[in-house]
Design an enzyme around this catalytic site. Structure first.
Site, PDB file in Angstrom:
ATOM      1  N   VAL A  11      54.055  40.097  26.508  1.00  0.00           N
ATOM      2  CA  VAL A  11      54.625  40.563  27.555  1.00  0.00           C
ATOM      3  C   VAL A  11      56.221  40.709  27.143  1.00  0.00           C
ATOM      4  CG1 VAL A  11      55.676  40.068  29.836  1.00  0.00           C
ATOM      5  CG2 VAL A  11      53.402  39.497  29.279  1.00  0.00           C
ATOM      6  N   LYS A 210      51.613  37.443  42.367  1.00  0.00           N
ATOM      7  CA  LYS A 210      51.030  37.520  41.063  1.00  0.00           C
ATOM      8  C   LYS A 210      49.592  37.064  41.091  1.00  0.00           C
ATOM      9  CE  LYS A 210      50.088  37.939  36.507  1.00  0.00           C
ATOM     10  NZ  LYS A 210      50.191  38.862  35.685  1.00  0.00           N
ATOM     11  N   PHE A 255      38.038  48.411  39.866  1.00  0.00           N
ATOM     12  CA  PHE A 255      37.636  46.921  39.576  1.00  0.00           C
ATOM     13  C   PHE A 255      36.494  46.687  40.363  1.00  0.00           C
ATOM     14  CE2 PHE A 255      40.617  44.910  36.473  1.00  0.00           C
ATOM     15  CZ  PHE A 255      41.423  46.070  36.494  1.00  0.00           C
ATOM     16  N   GLY A 259      29.350  44.086  35.052  1.00  0.00           N
ATOM     17  CA  GLY A 259      29.122  43.667  33.822  1.00  0.00           C
ATOM     18  C   GLY A 259      28.784  42.099  33.465  1.00  0.00           C
ATOM     19  N   GLY A 263      37.034  38.559  31.310  1.00  0.00           N
ATOM     20  CA  GLY A 263      37.588  37.706  30.345  1.00  0.00           C
ATOM     21  C   GLY A 263      39.225  37.961  30.215  1.00  0.00           C
ATOM     22  N   CYS A 266      44.243  36.605  31.222  1.00  0.00           N
ATOM     23  CA  CYS A 266      44.952  36.385  32.668  1.00  0.00           C
ATOM     24  C   CYS A 266      44.037  35.842  33.673  1.00  0.00           C
ATOM     25  CB  CYS A 266      45.565  37.815  33.131  1.00  0.00           C
ATOM     26  SG  CYS A 266      46.981  37.931  32.321  1.00  0.00           S
ATOM     27  N   ARG A 334      40.591  36.456  23.968  1.00  0.00           N
ATOM     28  CA  ARG A 334      40.673  35.114  24.474  1.00  0.00           C
ATOM     29  C   ARG A 334      39.787  35.361  25.858  1.00  0.00           C
ATOM     30  NH1 ARG A 334      47.220  35.207  25.195  1.00  0.00           N
ATOM     31  NH2 ARG A 334      46.954  37.404  24.830  1.00  0.00           N
TER      32      ARG A 334
HETATM   33  C1  UDX Z   1      44.726  41.742  33.933  1.00  0.00           C
HETATM   34  C2  UDX Z   1      45.411  42.510  35.156  1.00  0.00           C
HETATM   35  O1  UDX Z   1      44.715  43.783  35.428  1.00  0.00           O
HETATM   36  C3  UDX Z   1      46.908  42.866  35.045  1.00  0.00           C
HETATM   37  O2  UDX Z   1      47.580  43.261  36.028  1.00  0.00           O
HETATM   38  C4  UDX Z   1      47.503  41.524  34.663  1.00  0.00           C
HETATM   39  O3  UDX Z   1      48.643  41.623  34.388  1.00  0.00           O
HETATM   40  C5  UDX Z   1      46.909  40.926  33.433  1.00  0.00           C
HETATM   41  O4  UDX Z   1      45.364  40.682  33.722  1.00  0.00           O
HETATM   42  P1  UDX Z   1      44.066  42.548  31.470  1.00  0.00           P
HETATM   43  O5  UDX Z   1      43.458  41.047  31.415  1.00  0.00           O
HETATM   44  O6  UDX Z   1      44.655  43.251  30.566  1.00  0.00           O
HETATM   45  O7  UDX Z   1      44.974  42.641  32.836  1.00  0.00           O
HETATM   46  O8  UDX Z   1      42.522  43.306  31.693  1.00  0.00           O
HETATM   47  P2  UDX Z   1      42.063  44.157  32.744  1.00  0.00           P
HETATM   48  O9  UDX Z   1      41.736  45.627  32.407  1.00  0.00           O
HETATM   49  O10 UDX Z   1      42.230  43.751  34.065  1.00  0.00           O
HETATM   50  O11 UDX Z   1      40.236  43.561  32.724  1.00  0.00           O
HETATM   51  C6  UDX Z   1      40.143  41.926  32.869  1.00  0.00           C
HETATM   52  C7  UDX Z   1      38.688  41.869  32.553  1.00  0.00           C
HETATM   53  O12 UDX Z   1      37.931  42.155  33.710  1.00  0.00           O
HETATM   54  C8  UDX Z   1      37.849  42.572  31.275  1.00  0.00           C
HETATM   55  O13 UDX Z   1      37.004  41.491  30.728  1.00  0.00           O
HETATM   56  C9  UDX Z   1      37.202  43.753  31.878  1.00  0.00           C
HETATM   57  O14 UDX Z   1      36.122  43.857  31.046  1.00  0.00           O
HETATM   58  C10 UDX Z   1      36.935  42.971  33.210  1.00  0.00           C
HETATM   59  N1  UDX Z   1      36.476  44.105  34.188  1.00  0.00           N
HETATM   60  C11 UDX Z   1      37.664  44.727  34.503  1.00  0.00           C
HETATM   61  C12 UDX Z   1      35.255  44.180  34.898  1.00  0.00           C
HETATM   62  O15 UDX Z   1      34.385  43.420  34.471  1.00  0.00           O
HETATM   63  N2  UDX Z   1      35.118  45.041  35.741  1.00  0.00           N
HETATM   64  C13 UDX Z   1      36.154  45.916  36.363  1.00  0.00           C
HETATM   65  O16 UDX Z   1      35.914  47.047  37.034  1.00  0.00           O
HETATM   66  C14 UDX Z   1      37.264  45.826  35.629  1.00  0.00           C
END
Ligand code: UDX
Length: 450
Positions: A11, A210, A255, A259, A263, A266, A334
């Site tokens: 970050v 958040k 979102f 699947g 993971g 966050c 992670r």
């Molecule tokens: C997330 C938040 O989106 C972001 O706003 C925050 O600041 C940090 O956490 P990130 O962890 O980088 O970001 O990934 P993201 O794209 O959100 O995906 C998170 C997980 O959800 C992944 O494992 C992804 O495969 C899964 N996912 C995402 C799904 O299974 N389905 C979806 O429709 C979207």
């Protein structure tokens, strides 16, 4: 403006680099000598699309500098970001020691003559409600300098962090000082396209925003993942349902991809923290608990389904795992679903051959020689009894499937990300099991008869 960013992790480095690219003078403070050396040599220590180029450009121009000297770094700073870790403690609460330590160090480094000119300390880290207020009280007791504290949660996604920073849906700033709000407004001015995107609110509201955002997004994913159970039972297609509900403006399309589970650094951490935050408020949140249970079950369900459809005992079966990162475009593993899936497979006596274009070294640190590692998905699949696809790397959908099918003991793919095309699978001779979508079961039988 003169900006200091304390902590050059994921970050911090994105924040420092992007703010420098907006014309500010930014100093990044990094205590880890190895990481600092990498940064001072002009190299980017993390993989994030577009970051290295932007960092090098601003480093070369002098807009972005790195140091371990806090006194020097904050000497002229108007805004000081704290972008240090807030890891979970074993009991699930958040470890605040890095944040308090960094805040105190900043205050100690601020010269006494900073009594007239305000320094805004910005908390980027995700922290439970009430933390910024406490930090403000603590820091005011530590220094005679004029400091304000604001909460400014980040919403960056790995893989698109630079774009997310420079083109934000919204900028949330929590605090109680109109002067600090004005400073933050000035800092972000070049990227504020519409006034409504810059939102000021109380500390506690910003902090909870958040957690609420990440919990809501995780809830959407868990809901869709739960729907895959019904889809598989009744012969429905989760992708049709995604389009069917996502086109409702009240729901929206983002979102909703089903699947093998979410993971990352966050969602799992923040949803777990949300459960503790609720408990600390005297409320046992069944809802937040269910989001996590559904996510854990989905990974297990993926393996159970693989075992039941494999057509041979899982003991000593050979399974190729395609994709180890928690999502595409990152080397981050992670809380990646791949960790649990590989663990379950090994526990059941399967042999695992794993591959990932970026995340393999990170995963080797967990599984070592328990797993056979392959540089590409084609060689990982040779003489295996099934492929488990766990990360949606785009190139996986254009692999030479006919060739791959010919090298496998039996051509079966379990698609944990619904990213392959069913028709291609059928035409190339695969048995194909996506999540919550109709499977292709005929190919293997055809092959067996011929
Ligand atoms: C997330 C938040 O989106 C972001 O706003 C925050 O600041 C940090 O956490 P990130 O962890 O980088 O970001 O990934 P993201 O794209 O959100 O995906 C998170 C997980 O959800 C992944 O494992 C992804 O495969 C899964 N996912 C995402 C799904 O299974 N389905 C979806 O429709 C979207």
């Amino acid at each position: 403006m003169d900006v200091t960013v304390v902590g050059c992790g994921y970050v911090g480095l994105v924040t420092a680099t992007c703010l420098a690219s907006l014309g500010h003078t930014v100093r990044g403070v990094e205590k880890d000598p190895r990481k600092l050396k990498t940064l001072q040599d002009g190299h980017c220590p993390i993989f994030e699309p577009g970051l290295a180029e932007l960092m090098q450009e601003n480093f070369a121009s002098g807009a972005l500098q790195f140091t371990d000297n806090m006194k020097e770094a904050v000497h002229e700073a108007e805004v000081v970001f704290l972008a240090v870790g807030t890891p979970p403690k074993p009991d699930g609460t958040v470890d605040m020691s890095y944040l308090e330590g960094a805040g105190k160090e900043v205050c100690d480094a601020l010269a006494e003559d900073r009594q007239q000119c305000m320094v805004t300390i910005v908390v980027k880290s995700t922290v439970p409600a009430g933390t910024n207020r406490k930090l403000y009280g603590f820091l005011r007791s530590q220094t005679r300098a004029y400091v304000q504290v604001v909460s400014n949660p980040e919403f960056l996604r790995e893989g698109s962090a630079v774009k997310d920073f420079l083109e934000p849906d919204r900028i949330v700033v929590g605090g109680e000082s109109p002067e600090a709000f004005r400073m933050m407004r000035r800092l972000y001015d070049p990227i504020i396209k519409r006034e409504e995107t810059f939102m000021t609110m109380g500390w506690e509201s910003a902090e909870l925003t958040k957690y609420a955002a990440n919990t809501m997004l995780a809830a959407r994913i868990s809901f869709m993942n739960e729907m895959t159970i019904l889809c598989e039972h009744y012969g429905a297609d989760i992708e049709d349902i995604r389009k069917g509900i996502g086109s409702d403006a009240r729901i929206g399309p983002a979102f909703l991809r089903a699947g093998c589970g979410y993971g990352g650094s966050c969602f799992p951490k923040d949803v777990a923290a949300m459960e503790h935050i609720s408990r600390a408020a005297g409320h046992e949140s069944l809802f937040v608990h269910a989001i996590q249970t559904t996510n854990a079950n989905q990974k297990k369900r993926f393996v159970d389904r693989l075992i039941s459809k494999l057509g041979r005992p899982i003991e000593r079966a050979s399974i190729a795992v395609w994709g180890l990162a928690f999502k595409a475009d990152t080397d981050d593993i992670r809380e990646s679903p791949a960790i649990d899936v590989i663990r379950y497979l090994l526990e059941r006596g399967a042999q695992v051959k794993a591959t990932d274009p970026r995340a393999m070294n990170n995963m080797k640190a967990i599984f070592g020689d328990q797993v056979e590692w392959h540089g590409d998905p084609v060689s990982a699949a040779v003489e295996t009894d099934a492929v488990a696809l766990l990360t949606d790397w785009p190139f996986y959908s254009t692999l030479p499937f006919r060739k791959i099918a010919a090298t496998m003991n039996q051509p079966i793919i379990f698609d944990g990300r619904n990213c392959l095309h069913r028709d291609v699978m059928r035409e190339t001779g695969f048995q194909y099991y996506p999540m919550g979508r109709p499977a292709v079961e005929a190919s293997l039988r055809l092959k067996a008869r011929s």
